[in-house]
Design an enzyme around this catalytic site. Structure first.
Site, PDB file in Angstrom:
ATOM      1  N   GLY A  55       0.945  -1.305  -0.036  1.00 37.83           N
ATOM      2  CA  GLY A  55       0.088  -0.022  -0.064  1.00 37.83           C
ATOM      3  C   GLY A  55       0.879   1.275   0.008  1.00 37.83           C
ATOM      4  O   GLY A  55       0.438   2.323  -0.435  1.00 37.83           O
ATOM      5  N   ASP A 111       0.459   3.082   4.372  1.00 37.08           N
ATOM      6  CA  ASP A 111      -0.554   3.915   3.793  1.00 37.08           C
ATOM      7  C   ASP A 111      -1.582   4.510   4.562  1.00 37.08           C
ATOM      8  O   ASP A 111      -2.048   5.718   4.588  1.00 37.08           O
ATOM      9  CB  ASP A 111      -1.245   3.079   2.585  1.00 37.08           C
ATOM     10  CG  ASP A 111      -1.743   1.713   3.017  1.00 37.08           C
ATOM     11  OD1 ASP A 111      -1.367   1.262   4.214  1.00 37.08           O
ATOM     12  OD2 ASP A 111      -2.204   0.818   2.153  1.00 37.08           O
ATOM     13  N   ASP A 114      -5.828   1.727  10.065  1.00 36.22           N
ATOM     14  CA  ASP A 114      -7.402   1.719  10.418  1.00 36.22           C
ATOM     15  C   ASP A 114      -7.400   0.969  11.724  1.00 36.22           C
ATOM     16  O   ASP A 114      -7.571   1.700  12.771  1.00 36.22           O
ATOM     17  CB  ASP A 114      -7.734   0.794   9.266  1.00 36.22           C
ATOM     18  CG  ASP A 114      -9.291   0.406   9.295  1.00 36.22           C
ATOM     19  OD1 ASP A 114      -9.939   0.752  10.146  1.00 36.22           O
ATOM     20  OD2 ASP A 114      -9.738  -0.401   8.489  1.00 36.22           O
ATOM     21  N   LYS A 142      -7.379   6.525  10.110  1.00 36.68           N
ATOM     22  CA  LYS A 142      -8.802   6.856  10.488  1.00 36.68           C
ATOM     23  C   LYS A 142      -9.142   7.068  11.721  1.00 36.68           C
ATOM     24  O   LYS A 142     -10.281   7.393  12.345  1.00 36.68           O
ATOM     25  CB  LYS A 142      -9.366   5.271  10.064  1.00 36.68           C
ATOM     26  CG  LYS A 142      -9.465   5.417   8.460  1.00 36.68           C
ATOM     27  CD  LYS A 142     -10.276   4.104   8.055  1.00 36.68           C
ATOM     28  CE  LYS A 142     -10.398   3.828   6.589  1.00 36.68           C
ATOM     29  NZ  LYS A 142     -10.932   2.251   6.407  1.00 36.68           N
ATOM     30  N   PHE A 163     -14.197   3.349   3.078  1.00 38.19           N
ATOM     31  CA  PHE A 163     -12.962   2.248   2.413  1.00 38.19           C
ATOM     32  C   PHE A 163     -12.464   3.190   1.280  1.00 38.19           C
ATOM     33  O   PHE A 163     -13.188   3.638   0.245  1.00 38.19           O
ATOM     34  CB  PHE A 163     -13.711   0.942   1.867  1.00 38.19           C
ATOM     35  CG  PHE A 163     -12.492   0.047   1.720  1.00 38.19           C
ATOM     36  CD1 PHE A 163     -12.055  -0.684   2.765  1.00 38.19           C
ATOM     37  CD2 PHE A 163     -11.692   0.001   0.623  1.00 38.19           C
ATOM     38  CE1 PHE A 163     -10.907  -1.432   2.684  1.00 38.19           C
ATOM     39  CE2 PHE A 163     -10.901  -0.924   0.086  1.00 38.19           C
ATOM     40  CZ  PHE A 163     -10.300  -1.791   1.531  1.00 38.19           C
ATOM     41  N   ASP A 170      -5.601  -0.334  -2.239  1.00 41.69           N
ATOM     42  CA  ASP A 170      -6.183  -1.378  -2.991  1.00 41.69           C
ATOM     43  C   ASP A 170      -7.605  -1.667  -2.457  1.00 41.69           C
ATOM     44  O   ASP A 170      -7.762  -1.894  -1.302  1.00 41.69           O
ATOM     45  CB  ASP A 170      -5.361  -2.588  -3.347  1.00 41.69           C
ATOM     46  CG  ASP A 170      -5.480  -3.340  -2.135  1.00 41.69           C
ATOM     47  OD1 ASP A 170      -5.036  -3.110  -1.065  1.00 41.69           O
ATOM     48  OD2 ASP A 170      -5.712  -4.558  -2.144  1.00 41.69           O
ATOM     49  N   ARG A 176      -4.851   0.564  -7.229  1.00 46.60           N
ATOM     50  CA  ARG A 176      -3.783   0.877  -6.575  1.00 46.60           C
ATOM     51  C   ARG A 176      -3.313   2.192  -7.519  1.00 46.60           C
ATOM     52  O   ARG A 176      -2.492   3.086  -6.873  1.00 46.60           O
ATOM     53  CB  ARG A 176      -2.668   0.098  -6.575  1.00 46.60           C
ATOM     54  CG  ARG A 176      -3.173  -0.877  -5.372  1.00 46.60           C
ATOM     55  CD  ARG A 176      -1.662  -1.696  -5.084  1.00 46.60           C
ATOM     56  NE  ARG A 176      -1.918  -3.077  -4.398  1.00 46.60           N
ATOM     57  CZ  ARG A 176      -2.197  -3.172  -2.987  1.00 46.60           C
ATOM     58  NH1 ARG A 176      -1.817  -2.039  -2.145  1.00 46.60           N
ATOM     59  NH2 ARG A 176      -2.367  -4.366  -2.657  1.00 46.60           N
TER      60      ARG A 176
HETATM   61  P1  IMP Z   1      -5.021  -2.107   9.957  1.00 50.45           P
HETATM   62  O1  IMP Z   1      -4.000  -2.958  10.631  1.00 50.45           O
HETATM   63  O2  IMP Z   1      -6.386  -2.481  10.321  1.00 50.45           O
HETATM   64  O3  IMP Z   1      -4.647  -0.748  10.819  1.00 50.45           O
HETATM   65  O4  IMP Z   1      -4.961  -1.887   8.582  1.00 50.45           O
HETATM   66  C1  IMP Z   1      -3.962  -1.665   7.962  1.00 50.45           C
HETATM   67  C2  IMP Z   1      -3.908  -1.922   6.622  1.00 50.45           C
HETATM   68  O5  IMP Z   1      -5.241  -2.350   6.122  1.00 50.45           O
HETATM   69  C3  IMP Z   1      -3.327  -0.895   5.738  1.00 50.45           C
HETATM   70  O6  IMP Z   1      -1.947  -0.864   5.390  1.00 50.45           O
HETATM   71  C4  IMP Z   1      -4.218  -1.010   4.289  1.00 50.45           C
HETATM   72  O7  IMP Z   1      -3.330  -1.987   3.520  1.00 50.45           O
HETATM   73  C5  IMP Z   1      -5.475  -1.816   4.653  1.00 50.45           C
HETATM   74  N1  IMP Z   1      -6.584  -0.799   4.754  1.00 50.45           N
HETATM   75  C6  IMP Z   1      -7.045  -0.263   6.018  1.00 50.45           C
HETATM   76  N2  IMP Z   1      -7.987   0.565   5.635  1.00 50.45           N
HETATM   77  C7  IMP Z   1      -8.003   0.410   4.278  1.00 50.45           C
HETATM   78  C8  IMP Z   1      -8.931   1.311   3.364  1.00 50.45           C
HETATM   79  O8  IMP Z   1      -9.747   2.189   3.671  1.00 50.45           O
HETATM   80  N3  IMP Z   1      -8.806   0.986   2.072  1.00 50.45           N
HETATM   81  C9  IMP Z   1      -7.717   0.295   1.654  1.00 50.45           C
HETATM   82  N4  IMP Z   1      -6.985  -0.289   2.340  1.00 50.45           N
HETATM   83  C10 IMP Z   1      -6.964  -0.212   3.665  1.00 50.45           C
HETATM   84 MG    MG Z   2      -4.103  -3.544   1.292  1.00 49.75          MG
END
Ligand code: IMP
Ligand code: MG
Length: 186
Positions: A55, A111, A114, A142, A163, A170, A176
């Protein structure tokens, strides 16, 4: 803002809810982040910019060109998402270069943050390698994470709870290459 026909051509006909950050907004913010990072470390200290693939690949390549000091670049591949739009909670390290961290200021480039699962799993693993410092730089945040072991030091944008796709992000590997960041309809 890109016109609708061009956007639909780029997405293969899938309509976006909206464009959240356009190319100019992203470029301006990345330039500011590059300036801040350039000024944040003592002159002469070694810097390692560590991109979390896939990402971060576009953000990282723009960001390092806005950092006006010597640095090294490496990458990690971690995966916490399956093919859908919600986090699975698992983090797998699929590629790990085992770069030398000792004495280096490491900047982990993400990137988007979340759930924070990825960062919370990765940071302790990377700390064990003894960097001079370890900071996180994320393009998007977020602010929903309840389990974050560390807040990113640099955040490009406080992102909406949607999202997001494009500029490296992606959905099932699509989108992407969009030059802007858009939101997919729920
Ligand atoms: P986390 O571990 O939930 O913080 O998510 C981290 C990873 O999930 C990021 O590096 C992204 O690859 C993916 N991700 C989280 N939210 C989104 C989104 O809104 N769009 C696309 N990818 C996301
Ligand atoms: Mg991803």
């Amino acid at each position: 803002m890109p016109d609708t026909d061009l956007t639909l051509a780029r997405t293969g006909g899938r309509a976006l809810s909206r464009i959240v950050y356009d190319e100019e907004q992203i470029a301006a913010r990345v330039r500011e982040m590059g300036r801040e990072i350039s000024a944040a470390y003592p002159e002469g200290d070694p810097l390692l910019v560590l991109g979390l693939l896939k990402g971060s690949f576009i953000f990282l390549s723009d960001l390092v060109r806005e950092i006006t000091r010597p640095l090294h670049v490496d990458f990690l591949v971690a995966s916490s998402y399956g093919s859908g739009t919600t986090s699975s909670g698992r983090v797998q390290l699929l590629y790990d270069p085992n770069a030398e961290f000792a004495g280096k200021h490491v900047i982990l480039v993400e990137d988007i943050v979340d759930s924070g699962t990825t960062l919370s799993r990765l940071i302790p693993m990377l700390e064990e390698r003894g960097p001079a410092s370890l900071e996180v730089c994320t393009l998007l945040h977020k602010h929903v994470a309840s389990r974050l072991v560390r807040e990113p030091r640099w955040v490009g944008f406080d992102a909406p709870h949607e999202f997001l796709i494009g500029y490296g992000l992606d959905h099932s590997e699509d989108y992407r290459n969009l030059p802007f960041i858009g939101s997919l309809p729920a």
